[in-house]
Write a protein that holds these residues in place. Sequence first.
Motif, PDB file in Angstrom:
ATOM      1  N   GLN B  24       0.846  -1.408   0.023  1.00 25.87           N
ATOM      2  CA  GLN B  24      -0.067  -0.058   0.079  1.00 25.87           C
ATOM      3  C   GLN B  24       0.911   1.283  -0.016  1.00 25.87           C
ATOM      4  N   LYS B  25       2.011   1.211   1.051  1.00 25.29           N
ATOM      5  CA  LYS B  25       2.813   2.491   0.841  1.00 25.29           C
ATOM      6  C   LYS B  25       3.428   2.580  -0.332  1.00 25.29           C
ATOM      7  N   LEU B  26       3.951   1.618  -1.003  1.00 25.14           N
ATOM      8  CA  LEU B  26       4.530   1.662  -2.231  1.00 25.14           C
ATOM      9  C   LEU B  26       3.805   2.287  -3.195  1.00 25.14           C
ATOM     10  N   LEU B  27       2.488   1.962  -3.321  1.00 23.39           N
ATOM     11  CA  LEU B  27       1.357   2.207  -4.328  1.00 23.39           C
ATOM     12  C   LEU B  27       1.354   3.874  -4.163  1.00 23.39           C
ATOM     13  N   ALA B  28       0.797   4.259  -2.862  1.00 24.24           N
ATOM     14  CA  ALA B  28       0.729   5.519  -2.633  1.00 24.24           C
ATOM     15  C   ALA B  28       1.866   6.468  -3.001  1.00 24.24           C
ATOM     16  N   ALA B  29       3.006   5.998  -2.447  1.00 24.17           N
ATOM     17  CA  ALA B  29       4.399   6.745  -2.973  1.00 24.17           C
ATOM     18  C   ALA B  29       4.570   6.844  -4.325  1.00 24.17           C
ATOM     19  N   ALA B  30       4.269   5.679  -4.921  1.00 18.48           N
ATOM     20  CA  ALA B  30       4.540   5.775  -6.411  1.00 18.48           C
ATOM     21  C   ALA B  30       3.527   6.808  -7.223  1.00 18.48           C
ATOM     22  N   ALA B  31       2.383   6.759  -6.737  1.00 12.30           N
ATOM     23  CA  ALA B  31       1.436   7.800  -7.259  1.00 12.30           C
ATOM     24  C   ALA B  31       1.828   9.259  -7.152  1.00 12.30           C
ATOM     25  N   GLU B  32       2.393   9.273  -5.953  1.00 11.47           N
ATOM     26  CA  GLU B  32       2.875  10.855  -5.523  1.00 11.47           C
ATOM     27  C   GLU B  32       3.888  11.146  -6.475  1.00 11.47           C
ATOM     28  N   ALA B  47      11.180   4.281  -3.607  1.00 13.67           N
ATOM     29  CA  ALA B  47      11.432   3.241  -2.353  1.00 13.67           C
ATOM     30  C   ALA B  47      11.836   4.236  -1.173  1.00 13.67           C
ATOM     31  N   ALA B  48      12.698   5.469  -1.376  1.00 17.92           N
ATOM     32  CA  ALA B  48      12.636   6.330  -0.142  1.00 17.92           C
ATOM     33  C   ALA B  48      11.438   6.922   0.089  1.00 17.92           C
ATOM     34  N   LYS B  49      10.745   7.300  -0.522  1.00 19.11           N
ATOM     35  CA  LYS B  49       9.336   8.129  -0.086  1.00 19.11           C
ATOM     36  C   LYS B  49       8.326   7.077   0.474  1.00 19.11           C
ATOM     37  N   ALA B  50       8.353   5.846   0.189  1.00 18.72           N
ATOM     38  CA  ALA B  50       7.667   5.093   0.750  1.00 18.72           C
ATOM     39  C   ALA B  50       8.134   4.479   2.069  1.00 18.72           C
ATOM     40  N   GLY B  51       9.612   4.840   2.192  1.00 15.01           N
ATOM     41  CA  GLY B  51      10.253   4.448   3.516  1.00 15.01           C
ATOM     42  C   GLY B  51      10.623   2.928   3.463  1.00 15.01           C
ATOM     43  N   GLY B  53      12.771  -0.421   1.549  1.00 18.76           N
ATOM     44  CA  GLY B  53      14.057  -0.749   0.873  1.00 18.76           C
ATOM     45  C   GLY B  53      13.782  -0.960  -0.709  1.00 18.76           C
ATOM     46  N   MET B  54      14.957  -0.974  -1.350  1.00 18.28           N
ATOM     47  CA  MET B  54      14.945  -1.551  -2.838  1.00 18.28           C
ATOM     48  C   MET B  54      14.446  -2.777  -2.964  1.00 18.28           C
ATOM     49  N   GLY B  55      14.980  -3.618  -2.145  1.00 17.18           N
ATOM     50  CA  GLY B  55      14.575  -5.071  -2.377  1.00 17.18           C
ATOM     51  C   GLY B  55      13.018  -5.069  -2.432  1.00 17.18           C
ATOM     52  N   THR B  56      12.306  -4.526  -1.530  1.00 17.67           N
ATOM     53  CA  THR B  56      10.841  -4.503  -1.352  1.00 17.67           C
ATOM     54  C   THR B  56      10.246  -4.147  -2.509  1.00 17.67           C
ATOM     55  N   ILE B  57      10.421  -3.325  -3.102  1.00 20.27           N
ATOM     56  CA  ILE B  57       9.920  -2.674  -4.448  1.00 20.27           C
ATOM     57  C   ILE B  57       9.945  -3.519  -5.400  1.00 20.27           C
ATOM     58  N   TYR B  58      11.396  -4.189  -5.715  1.00 19.45           N
ATOM     59  CA  TYR B  58      11.170  -5.151  -6.658  1.00 19.45           C
ATOM     60  C   TYR B  58      10.504  -6.674  -6.392  1.00 19.45           C
ATOM     61  N   ARG B  59      10.549  -6.795  -5.145  1.00 18.70           N
ATOM     62  CA  ARG B  59       9.723  -7.806  -4.710  1.00 18.70           C
ATOM     63  C   ARG B  59       8.343  -7.867  -5.364  1.00 18.70           C
ATOM     64  N   HIS B  60       7.781  -6.790  -4.802  1.00 18.76           N
ATOM     65  CA  HIS B  60       6.317  -6.476  -5.080  1.00 18.76           C
ATOM     66  C   HIS B  60       5.905  -6.248  -6.590  1.00 18.76           C
ATOM     67  N   PHE B  61       6.799  -5.359  -6.991  1.00 20.17           N
ATOM     68  CA  PHE B  61       6.479  -4.959  -8.506  1.00 20.17           C
ATOM     69  C   PHE B  61       7.883  -5.282  -9.331  1.00 20.17           C
TER      70      PHE B  61
END
Lengths: 198, 198
Positions: B24-32, B47-51, B53-61
């Motif tokens: 959720q945080k990722l989606l919100a941050a990305a939209a922003e 990743a920074a905006k969502a607080g 790590g980069m691994g997280t973003i790559y795992r989800h998307f």
Amino acid sequence: MPASDKAGKAAGPSKRADAVRNQQKLLAAAAEVFVVSGVDAPIREIAAKAGVGMGTIYRHFPTRADLVVAVFRHQVEACAEAGPRLLAETDSPFEALWQWIDLFVDFLVTKHGLANAPQPDSSGFVALHTYFLDRLLPVAEQLLDAAIEAGEVRSGVQAYELMRGVGNLCIGSDGDPRYDPRRLVALLLRGLQELGAS
Amino acid sequence: MPASDKAGKAAGPSKRADAVRNQQKLLAAAAEVFVVSGVDAPIREIAAKAGVGMGTIYRHFPTRADLVVAVFRHQVEACAEAGPRLLAETDSPFEALWQWIDLFVDFLVTKHGLANAPQPDSSGFVALHTYFLDRLLPVAEQLLDAAIEAGEVRSGVQAYELMRGVGNLCIGSDGDPRYDPRRLVALLLRGLQELGAS
DNA sequence: TCGTAAGCGGAGCAACGTTCCGCTTGTTTT
DNA sequence: AAAACAAGCGGAACGTTGCTCCGCTTACGA
């Protein structure tokens, strides 16, 4: 080489011979690399192919668009010159416009074909389009105005818009048999056509 | 039941709560971030905006397109659902097609507006288009076929081609008052229209 | 021949995408 | 409740790219 025989070079402030040579090598190498790797090929690759350093390439062509423009200049010029000729040769200005746009599409498809090798992407692309547009816009205006004047085309669309529209339609045009930009351009032109009553 | 009482979630293999939160945080941050820096914004920034790590973003998307698609999914869904509705509400299938394409253009213009901030174009874009196309294609086919069947539209153009054409026409649509994709799309549709005699 | 500066090459820097793995932290089991 | 498990996390690290910068080379006029 003992040489002060500047030969046919323009009356410039006498550029160095090796600089001219390098520019030629660069253009040749770029043209070659573009075919293989697209217009987004790494600068290093082009430099290597030409056997020059990266500083050299950036000095001659500060931006990537400059390089691409230089490589394609001939074709653009040919297209630009075909405009007035078609207008003179053809009875119907709309027909002339149509034929000219066909030429334009030919050029765009070729160019895009080069760029779409790996990714159908297009980073420095639009800037590129913009340049070519600037060169070809007057020609398009001439043709379009003639067609409008002849009552064969509805007014309300500017030449600039038409050119950009055609250019956009040609994006990603290869590698996909389901997408033929020519068909869509034809639709666009048919929609542009003034049919009898206004 | 293994944690199936988790809100209205589908019957998934019970994901961890923090994972869902992060998504959720990722989606919100990305939209922003997309609004500010375009869809080509650095992954790090999102990743920074969502607080996270980069691994997280790559795992989800895994790919950038996945992320963008997720962000825009609602709008696409709305557009897809509008298709059948328009067809039912409107007398003329061609009119329904026209209105639906207007919606589609609205969406595209918005989306491109986000992406065109720095560079008018960019890389992972076409893949993105492709996805949206895949989702909306059946709807477009339904509308187009109905219009053809009603004899309001000439055949010979596939829905896929039409969609891509419209999509392409909307590229680089903002920041340039001289280029209005809607006008060109209108031309395209007029050209598509079957006028009385065949 | 010689001095000069135009021109050259490529090392170096910054920014980016992507991978990888040890640690953290929910969740389940006992 | 505590322990055991693994799903999930973070961010360091690597490879690739665009672009700059500066010491060296060499063409060319005198």
